[in-house]
Design an enzyme around this catalytic site. Structure first.
Site, PDB file in Angstrom:
ATOM      1  N   GLY A  44       1.126  -1.032   0.122  1.00 47.81           N
ATOM      2  CA  GLY A  44       0.151  -0.002   0.158  1.00 47.81           C
ATOM      3  C   GLY A  44       0.659   1.294  -0.007  1.00 47.81           C
ATOM      4  O   GLY A  44       1.702   1.135  -0.323  1.00 47.81           O
ATOM      5  N   CYS A  45      -0.336   2.400   0.645  1.00 47.47           N
ATOM      6  CA  CYS A  45       0.828   3.213   0.502  1.00 47.47           C
ATOM      7  C   CYS A  45       2.697   3.563   1.350  1.00 47.47           C
ATOM      8  O   CYS A  45       3.179   3.472   2.336  1.00 47.47           O
ATOM      9  CB  CYS A  45       0.155   5.050   1.127  1.00 47.47           C
ATOM     10  SG  CYS A  45       0.526   6.259   2.140  1.00 47.47           S
ATOM     11  N   PHE A  46       3.419   3.709   0.714  1.00 48.39           N
ATOM     12  CA  PHE A  46       4.758   3.572   0.618  1.00 48.39           C
ATOM     13  C   PHE A  46       4.991   4.442   2.578  1.00 48.39           C
ATOM     14  O   PHE A  46       5.870   4.377   2.955  1.00 48.39           O
ATOM     15  CB  PHE A  46       5.783   3.672   0.139  1.00 48.39           C
ATOM     16  CG  PHE A  46       5.828   4.795  -1.163  1.00 48.39           C
ATOM     17  CD1 PHE A  46       5.156   6.249  -0.536  1.00 48.39           C
ATOM     18  CD2 PHE A  46       6.684   4.652  -2.566  1.00 48.39           C
ATOM     19  CE1 PHE A  46       5.025   7.377  -1.249  1.00 48.39           C
ATOM     20  CE2 PHE A  46       6.571   6.685  -3.179  1.00 48.39           C
ATOM     21  CZ  PHE A  46       5.412   7.407  -3.018  1.00 48.39           C
TER      22      PHE A  46
END
Length: 202
Positions: A44-46
């Site tokens: 997902g979002c880094f």
């Protein structure tokens, strides 16, 4: 209806995207430190993966970036086929690769192949990227997760061959530490921790 509007506004404001005032800078790869090893994960979002993986004992550096696609020079605005991922540099005398993979699972929803949490789309899918030497440990870790019965659903996170990793723009790096209030609001609005509690039987 009001609650939905508030949540939608927060997601729009705090989505995993660059701040309007952020300036892009030249991306360079720092030299690896002697004795450290590397692993690459997508979840997902880094920003969130960088924050969570960076808290593990033995992890020395976590870098946000892009991998798995065909674009030679991916950017946040142009990374078709790429995953948002993190490159983890760690001290194998403190934490082994297998231990690192075992901890990775708990930071993701391994049942969701359409993105992670509020971030939807192919670039937010979970994946473990491996070298030939890492594959056996990664596959053993995945089998252990499946056999543990701790996941509410079918584990679909793939284990993929590691290719080129391109570092993300400077404004994405170490985001949670540099922007704690904005990061906390994004994470809460995205529901990441709530979903993790639902997916994993503690």
């Amino acid at each position: 209806m009001l609650r939905r509007s508030i949540i939608a506004s927060l997601l729009f404001l705090f989505a995993c995207s660059p701040p309007d005032t952020a300036a892009q800078s030249q991306r360079t790869t720092p030299p690896s430190r002697a004795g450290l090893e590397e692993a690459v994960f997508a979840g997902g979002c880094f920003w969130c993966m960088e924050h969570d993986m960076g808290a593990l004992p033995g992890v020395v550096e976590v870098m946000s970036g892009y991998t798995g696609g065909r674009n030679a020079n991916p950017t946040y605005e142009n990374h078709p086929g790429h995953y948002e991922a993190v490159r983890v540099r760690y001290d194998p005398s403190v934490i082994s690769y297998r231990q690192l993979v075992d901890r990775y699972w708990l930071f993701t929803d391994p049942t969701d192949n359409g993105g992670q949490f509020c971030d939807r789309g192919s670039s937010y899918r979970p994946a473990i990227f491996v070298t030939p030497e890492q594959r056996a440990d990664a596959e053993a870790s995945k089998r252990a997760v499946i056999e543990s019965g701790r996941v509410n659903g079918r584990v679909i996170t793939p284990i993929l061959d590691l290719g080129r990793f391109t570092e993300a723009e400077e404004y994405h790096r170490d985001y949670a530490r540099r922007n704690p209030a904005r990061y906390a609001a994004y994470r809460a609005a995205c529901g990441r921790d709530r979903v993790l509690r639902q997916v994993w039987r503690r």
